[in-house]
Scaffold this motif. Structure first.
Motif, mmCIF file in Angstrom:
data_model
loop_
_atom_site.group_PDB
_atom_site.id
_atom_site.type_symbol
_atom_site.label_atom_id
_atom_site.label_comp_id
_atom_site.label_asym_id
_atom_site.label_seq_id
_atom_site.Cartn_x
_atom_site.Cartn_y
_atom_site.Cartn_z
ATOM 1 N N THR A 44 6.846 86.929 58.238
ATOM 2 C CA THR A 44 6.528 86.617 56.854
ATOM 3 C C THR A 44 7.979 86.339 56.114
ATOM 4 O O THR A 44 7.963 85.861 54.979
ATOM 5 C CB THR A 44 5.651 87.630 56.356
ATOM 6 N N GLU A 45 9.046 86.840 56.450
ATOM 7 C CA GLU A 45 10.342 86.688 55.888
ATOM 8 C C GLU A 45 11.276 86.984 56.749
ATOM 9 O O GLU A 45 11.467 87.750 57.826
ATOM 10 C CB GLU A 45 10.577 87.932 54.906
ATOM 11 N N TYR A 46 12.493 86.034 56.883
ATOM 12 C CA TYR A 46 13.549 85.947 57.872
ATOM 13 C C TYR A 46 14.715 85.694 57.222
ATOM 14 O O TYR A 46 15.029 84.590 56.927
ATOM 15 C CB TYR A 46 13.237 85.079 59.132
ATOM 16 N N THR A 47 15.519 86.717 57.131
ATOM 17 C CA THR A 47 17.140 86.348 56.489
ATOM 18 C C THR A 47 17.843 87.043 57.560
ATOM 19 O O THR A 47 17.451 88.057 58.398
ATOM 20 C CB THR A 47 17.202 86.740 55.182
ATOM 21 N N GLU A 48 19.149 87.117 57.307
ATOM 22 C CA GLU A 48 20.140 87.754 58.306
ATOM 23 C C GLU A 48 20.237 89.317 58.065
ATOM 24 O O GLU A 48 20.801 89.921 58.498
ATOM 25 C CB GLU A 48 21.551 87.164 58.256
ATOM 26 N N CYS A 49 19.650 89.782 56.930
ATOM 27 C CA CYS A 49 19.381 91.127 56.581
ATOM 28 C C CYS A 49 18.077 91.619 56.527
ATOM 29 O O CYS A 49 17.966 92.916 56.424
ATOM 30 C CB CYS A 49 19.886 91.216 55.081
ATOM 31 N N LEU A 50 17.094 90.825 56.556
ATOM 32 C CA LEU A 50 15.826 91.306 56.521
ATOM 33 C C LEU A 50 14.696 90.531 57.418
ATOM 34 O O LEU A 50 14.917 89.479 57.330
ATOM 35 C CB LEU A 50 15.213 91.351 55.375
ATOM 36 N N VAL A 51 13.981 91.210 58.393
ATOM 37 C CA VAL A 51 12.746 90.378 59.217
ATOM 38 C C VAL A 51 11.808 91.168 58.643
ATOM 39 O O VAL A 51 11.520 92.614 59.179
ATOM 40 C CB VAL A 51 13.337 90.291 60.586
ATOM 41 N N ARG A 52 10.615 90.462 58.242
ATOM 42 C CA ARG A 52 9.387 91.082 58.088
ATOM 43 C C ARG A 52 8.345 90.367 59.053
ATOM 44 O O ARG A 52 8.208 88.997 59.063
ATOM 45 C CB ARG A 52 8.719 90.933 56.610
ATOM 46 N N VAL A 53 7.621 91.296 59.567
ATOM 47 C CA VAL A 53 6.751 90.634 60.598
ATOM 48 C C VAL A 53 5.171 91.225 60.420
ATOM 49 O O VAL A 53 5.132 92.568 60.095
ATOM 50 C CB VAL A 53 7.152 91.182 62.286
ATOM 51 N N GLN A 54 4.226 90.358 60.505
ATOM 52 C CA GLN A 54 2.917 90.665 60.036
ATOM 53 C C GLN A 54 2.330 91.117 61.531
ATOM 54 O O GLN A 54 2.323 90.350 62.616
ATOM 55 C CB GLN A 54 2.128 89.674 59.532
ATOM 56 N N THR A 55 1.614 92.259 61.372
ATOM 57 C CA THR A 55 0.731 92.632 62.739
ATOM 58 C C THR A 55 -0.883 92.828 62.115
ATOM 59 O O THR A 55 -0.955 92.910 61.017
ATOM 60 C CB THR A 55 1.144 94.181 63.015
ATOM 61 N N LYS A 56 -1.545 93.114 63.247
ATOM 62 C CA LYS A 56 -2.860 93.536 62.718
ATOM 63 C C LYS A 56 -3.143 94.621 61.742
ATOM 64 O O LYS A 56 -3.990 94.831 60.984
ATOM 65 C CB LYS A 56 -3.810 93.763 64.070
ATOM 66 N N GLY A 57 -2.191 95.746 62.026
ATOM 67 C CA GLY A 57 -2.290 96.932 61.255
ATOM 68 C C GLY A 57 -1.485 96.900 59.968
ATOM 69 O O GLY A 57 -1.574 97.811 59.333
ATOM 70 N N GLY A 58 -0.737 95.928 59.876
ATOM 71 C CA GLY A 58 0.233 95.720 58.553
ATOM 72 C C GLY A 58 1.420 95.080 58.655
ATOM 73 O O GLY A 58 1.465 94.142 59.356
ATOM 74 N N GLN A 59 2.341 95.859 58.313
ATOM 75 C CA GLN A 59 3.705 94.990 58.522
ATOM 76 C C GLN A 59 4.813 95.964 59.099
ATOM 77 O O GLN A 59 4.841 96.845 58.777
ATOM 78 C CB GLN A 59 4.053 94.457 56.804
ATOM 79 N N ILE A 60 5.623 95.125 59.606
ATOM 80 C CA ILE A 60 7.009 95.674 60.179
ATOM 81 C C ILE A 60 8.179 95.171 59.591
ATOM 82 O O ILE A 60 8.301 93.984 59.572
ATOM 83 C CB ILE A 60 7.043 95.769 61.875
ATOM 84 N N ARG A 61 9.110 95.960 59.029
ATOM 85 C CA ARG A 61 10.193 95.530 58.383
ATOM 86 C C ARG A 61 11.421 95.928 58.915
ATOM 87 O O ARG A 61 11.564 97.179 58.955
ATOM 88 C CB ARG A 61 9.937 95.975 56.769
ATOM 89 N N LEU A 62 12.536 94.968 59.254
ATOM 90 C CA LEU A 62 13.288 95.594 60.078
ATOM 91 C C LEU A 62 14.578 95.127 59.091
ATOM 92 O O LEU A 62 14.618 93.952 58.547
ATOM 93 C CB LEU A 62 13.797 94.889 61.266
ATOM 94 N N SER A 63 15.478 96.051 58.759
ATOM 95 C CA SER A 63 16.484 95.907 57.893
ATOM 96 C C SER A 63 17.917 95.824 58.661
ATOM 97 O O SER A 63 17.971 96.780 59.456
ATOM 98 C CB SER A 63 16.874 96.518 56.489
ATOM 99 N N GLY A 64 19.134 95.217 58.221
ATOM 100 C CA GLY A 64 20.191 95.286 58.986
ATOM 101 C C GLY A 64 21.107 94.128 58.554
ATOM 102 O O GLY A 64 21.112 93.669 57.559
ATOM 103 N N LYS A 65 21.984 94.001 59.489
ATOM 104 C CA LYS A 65 22.958 93.000 59.426
ATOM 105 C C LYS A 65 23.227 91.868 60.420
ATOM 106 O O LYS A 65 22.982 92.391 61.662
ATOM 107 C CB LYS A 65 24.572 93.496 59.165
ATOM 108 N N GLY A 66 23.299 91.001 60.094
ATOM 109 C CA GLY A 66 23.322 89.694 61.296
ATOM 110 C C GLY A 66 22.060 89.642 62.244
ATOM 111 O O GLY A 66 22.254 89.359 63.269
ATOM 112 N N LEU A 67 21.090 89.704 61.586
ATOM 113 C CA LEU A 67 19.785 89.910 62.304
ATOM 114 C C LEU A 67 19.422 88.402 62.793
ATOM 115 O O LEU A 67 19.506 87.509 61.915
ATOM 116 C CB LEU A 67 18.590 90.398 61.363
ATOM 117 N N ARG A 68 18.842 88.195 63.914
ATOM 118 C CA ARG A 68 18.585 87.041 64.305
ATOM 119 C C ARG A 68 17.288 87.148 65.389
ATOM 120 O O ARG A 68 17.361 88.167 66.128
ATOM 121 C CB ARG A 68 19.689 86.526 65.191
#
Length: 95
Positions: A44-68
């Motif tokens: 649902t969102e993809y930047t080098e600092c944040l990746v948000r992933v939609q799942t059946k149960g909700g959302q997983i949000r990964l924060s960091g640097k240089g995310l790919r």
């Protein structure tokens, strides 16, 4: 909610993994530099600092640097970079 409880009981009684019966997301972290997510619905969102992933149960949000996102298939994805946090939000929470 009753359906989910029934599925969980069924998985437990049948000795089946919950991720198979409930289609739950499986998140595997390797240190703070790699995360694999299985059973997701979409990004649902993809930047080098944040990746948000939609799942059946909700959302997983990964924060960091240089995310790919190294790769993704219909069932699995691999995210690399300097992962600083992994957050889970159920489907009822809105950001």
């Amino acid at each position: 909610m009753e359906k989910e409880q029934l599925r969980e009981r069924l998985a437990s009684a049948a000795s089946m993994p919950k991720d198979v019966v409930m289609k739950a997301a499986v998140v595997t972290a390797v240190g703070n530099f790699e995360v694999c997510i299985e059973n997701y619905r979409g990004i649902t969102e993809y930047t080098e600092c944040l990746v948000r992933v939609q799942t059946k149960g909700g959302q997983i949000r990964l924060s960091g640097k240089g995310l790919r996102v190294e790769y993704y298939t219909n069932d699995e994805m691999k995210i690399t970079g300097r992962i600083e946090s992994i957050e889970f939000a159920d489907g009822r929470n809105k950001e």
